[in-house]
Design a protein around this motif. Structure first.
Motif, PDB file in Angstrom:
ATOM      1  N   GLN A   1     -12.000  14.425  13.313  1.00 20.61           N
ATOM      2  CA  GLN A   1     -12.856  13.550  12.518  1.00 20.61           C
ATOM      3  C   GLN A   1     -12.057  12.400  11.920  1.00 20.61           C
ATOM      4  O   GLN A   1     -12.547  11.274  11.808  1.00 20.61           O
ATOM      5  CB  GLN A   1     -13.542  14.360  11.402  1.00 20.61           C
ATOM      6  N   TYR A   2     -10.816  12.686  11.539  1.00 20.79           N
ATOM      7  CA  TYR A   2      -9.938  11.627  11.043  1.00 20.79           C
ATOM      8  C   TYR A   2      -9.753  10.545  12.105  1.00 20.79           C
ATOM      9  O   TYR A   2      -9.864   9.348  11.814  1.00 20.79           O
ATOM     10  CB  TYR A   2      -8.586  12.232  10.666  1.00 20.79           C
ATOM     11  N   ALA A   3      -9.500  10.981  13.337  1.00 21.78           N
ATOM     12  CA  ALA A   3      -9.291  10.030  14.433  1.00 21.78           C
ATOM     13  C   ALA A   3     -10.546   9.205  14.702  1.00 21.78           C
ATOM     14  O   ALA A   3     -10.468   7.992  14.933  1.00 21.78           O
ATOM     15  CB  ALA A   3      -8.867  10.771  15.694  1.00 21.78           C
ATOM     16  N   VAL A   4     -11.717   9.839  14.661  1.00 22.73           N
ATOM     17  CA  VAL A   4     -12.982   9.127  14.890  1.00 22.73           C
ATOM     18  C   VAL A   4     -13.171   8.030  13.850  1.00 22.73           C
ATOM     19  O   VAL A   4     -13.520   6.883  14.170  1.00 22.73           O
ATOM     20  CB  VAL A   4     -14.172  10.113  14.863  1.00 22.73           C
ATOM     21  N   ASN A   5     -12.922   8.368  12.584  1.00 25.81           N
ATOM     22  CA  ASN A   5     -13.077   7.374  11.519  1.00 25.81           C
ATOM     23  C   ASN A   5     -12.068   6.239  11.656  1.00 25.81           C
ATOM     24  O   ASN A   5     -12.399   5.061  11.456  1.00 25.81           O
ATOM     25  CB  ASN A   5     -12.916   8.048  10.150  1.00 25.81           C
ATOM     26  N   MET A   6     -10.832   6.570  11.998  1.00 26.94           N
ATOM     27  CA  MET A   6      -9.795   5.545  12.132  1.00 26.94           C
ATOM     28  C   MET A   6     -10.068   4.620  13.315  1.00 26.94           C
ATOM     29  O   MET A   6      -9.893   3.395  13.225  1.00 26.94           O
ATOM     30  CB  MET A   6      -8.426   6.208  12.298  1.00 26.94           C
TER      31      MET A   6
ATOM     32  N   LEU B   1      -0.988   6.096   7.105  1.00 28.39           N
ATOM     33  CA  LEU B   1      -1.478   5.369   8.280  1.00 28.39           C
ATOM     34  C   LEU B   1      -2.904   4.865   8.054  1.00 28.39           C
ATOM     35  O   LEU B   1      -3.266   3.773   8.484  1.00 28.39           O
ATOM     36  CB  LEU B   1      -1.434   6.269   9.517  1.00 28.39           C
ATOM     37  N   GLY B   2      -3.701   5.683   7.364  1.00 27.67           N
ATOM     38  CA  GLY B   2      -5.069   5.272   7.062  1.00 27.67           C
ATOM     39  C   GLY B   2      -5.119   4.056   6.160  1.00 27.67           C
ATOM     40  O   GLY B   2      -5.968   3.170   6.336  1.00 27.67           O
TER      41      GLY B   2
ATOM     42  N   MET C   1       0.830  -1.212   0.000  1.00 25.75           N
ATOM     43  CA  MET C   1       0.000   0.000   0.000  1.00 25.75           C
ATOM     44  C   MET C   1       0.862   1.258   0.000  1.00 25.75           C
ATOM     45  O   MET C   1       0.485   2.277  -0.580  1.00 25.75           O
ATOM     46  CB  MET C   1      -0.933  -0.008   1.213  1.00 25.75           C
ATOM     47  N   THR C   2       2.014   1.198   0.646  1.00 25.71           N
ATOM     48  CA  THR C   2       2.941   2.325   0.595  1.00 25.71           C
ATOM     49  C   THR C   2       3.383   2.576  -0.835  1.00 25.71           C
ATOM     50  O   THR C   2       3.478   3.725  -1.287  1.00 25.71           O
ATOM     51  CB  THR C   2       4.173   2.051   1.490  1.00 25.71           C
ATOM     52  N   GLY C   3       3.640   1.494  -1.575  1.00 29.89           N
ATOM     53  CA  GLY C   3       4.014   1.623  -2.975  1.00 29.89           C
ATOM     54  C   GLY C   3       2.901   2.202  -3.827  1.00 29.89           C
ATOM     55  O   GLY C   3       3.141   3.061  -4.690  1.00 29.89           O
TER      56      GLY C   3
END
Length: 377
Positions: free
Chosen positions: A346-351, A262-263, A238-240
């Motif tokens: 909001q990013y943290a909530v979704n993650m 990270l997501g 996924m990094t690639g």
């Protein structure tokens, strides 16, 4: 540790896994690049045309709406006032405005034709205005001695009634959401790897599974080794994929590429857990389970906006619970909250929601496998 590296080598030798995890998302990204690349570059931000219907007077709100700036010298909104819903609706259908706000004193309702960057800006303005209004109301009721200090703070550059939103260096293209959905799909394709892991530890589905069930190594250790070995190599893949989107297809994911990465890792975790769960929980042949798995990640990707970007808005209006539990939608919304508004909360909530789903699926898989017994091997 030896089994860990063995599983990595086995996965890299599986051509179908490498194709679907890396080559297919890169190919689809190339298609998106040629479809949307020039369109995205051609669109420059301008004032968002928004209609206002005043059922009760609120001069402060109108003034703030007109004076809020996107950046120095550029107002965020171009305001049109209407005296009826019919006129505002007609203007919206003719694309003269992106949406309209019905103002009833301090109560507001927003109507938009579709969910995009412009409508998101209007909603963000309303949310910030309501937040500040409630804060002033609370201070006036409970700590009136602090009112002067609060008003001074709101009138200063450090705290205005409506916070300016800077899009400099951030995502400005409405088409970037398709690349977010592409990343989400690539993450969930990990379910194919998770499915294979689950199949190869069941004695009634493969010869390898039969041998592993009589091995001295505990089943729990085998499950977790398979899972984390697959997660390790899939995160590298996924990094690639993300690197190709950023450096080859020149996609601007804002100033938070690290959080985007990270997501994708969190999404890969969920994809692996989902595939593993489907392999051990659902009954049927290998072919049937593979079909179910494909249906899972394609349906999730569709609901996340891969084929139709506005579907998340339609679901939010009619069945919002899907947007709260669908893995692809959680990934896309997390990326959009960062790239468009820099909203880390909001990013943290979704993650956190995404990881909670992954952990739950993994626990279900482990419990099911540990309870599985065979009459003979």
């Amino acid at each position: 540790m030896q089994h860990f590296w063995y599983r990595i080598k086995m996965m890299l030798r599986t051509r179908s896994a490498v194709f679907w995890a890396v080559l297919f998302p890169i190919f689809l990204g190339m298609v998106f690049y040629f479809m949307f690349g020039n369109l995205g570059n051609a669109e420059q931000f301008s004032e968002v045309p928004v209609g206002v219907i005043l059922e009760k007077e609120n001069d402060i709100f109108i003034e703030l709406l007109k004076e809020t700036e996107m950046e120095e010298g550029l107002n965020m909104f171009e305001v049109y006032e209407y005296d009826s819903k019919e006129k505002a609706e007609d203007a919206m259908q003719k694309k003269e405005i992106c949406g309209y706000i019905l103002v009833k004193g301090e109560d507001f309702s927003l109507v938009v034709k579709k969910m995009d960057i412009s409508s998101s800006l209007i909603k963000t303005f309303l949310d910030q205005y309501k937040q500040n209004y409630l804060m002033i109301e609370d201070v006036a009721k409970n700590k009136p001695e602090q009112m002067e200090k609060l008003i001074t703070s709101l009138d200063s550059d450090e705290g205005v009634a409506v916070e300016n939103i800077s899009l400099k260096g951030q995502d400005k293209s409405p088409y970037t959401q398709y690349f977010y959905a592409l990343l989400a799909m690539a993450c969930l394709i990990a379910s194919m790897v998770g499915l294979e892991n689950g199949l190869k530890i069941q004695a009634d589905l493969s010869a390898v599974g039969a041998r592993r069930n009589v091995a001295p190594t505990g089943k729990m250790q085998q499950i977790m080794t398979d899972f984390f070995a697959s997660l390790f190599i899939y995160c590298i893949m996924m990094t690639g994929v993300l690197a190709v989107l950023v450096f080859v297809y020149k996609q601007d994911f804002g100033n938070n590429t690290g959080f985007i990465l990270l997501g994708t890792w969190a999404g890969s975790f969920v994809g692996l857990a989902a595939g593993n769960m489907m392999a051990v929980v659902f009954k049927g042949s290998k072919t049937k389970k593979e079909g179910l798995n494909v249906a899972f990640f394609m349906t999730s990707s569709f609901l996340g906006g891969l084929q139709w970007g506005d579907i998340t808005y339609v679901l939010e209006k009619n069945c919002s619970v899907i947007n709260r539990i669908n893995p692809a939608t959680l990934i896309v919304n997390a990326f959009k909250s960062l790239a468009v508004f820099g909203d880390y909360k909001q990013y943290a909530v979704n993650m956190i929601t995404l990881l909670a789903i992954g952990v739950l699926l993994l626990i279900i898989s482990i419990l099911k496998l540990r309870r599985t017994k065979y009459a003979s091997l």
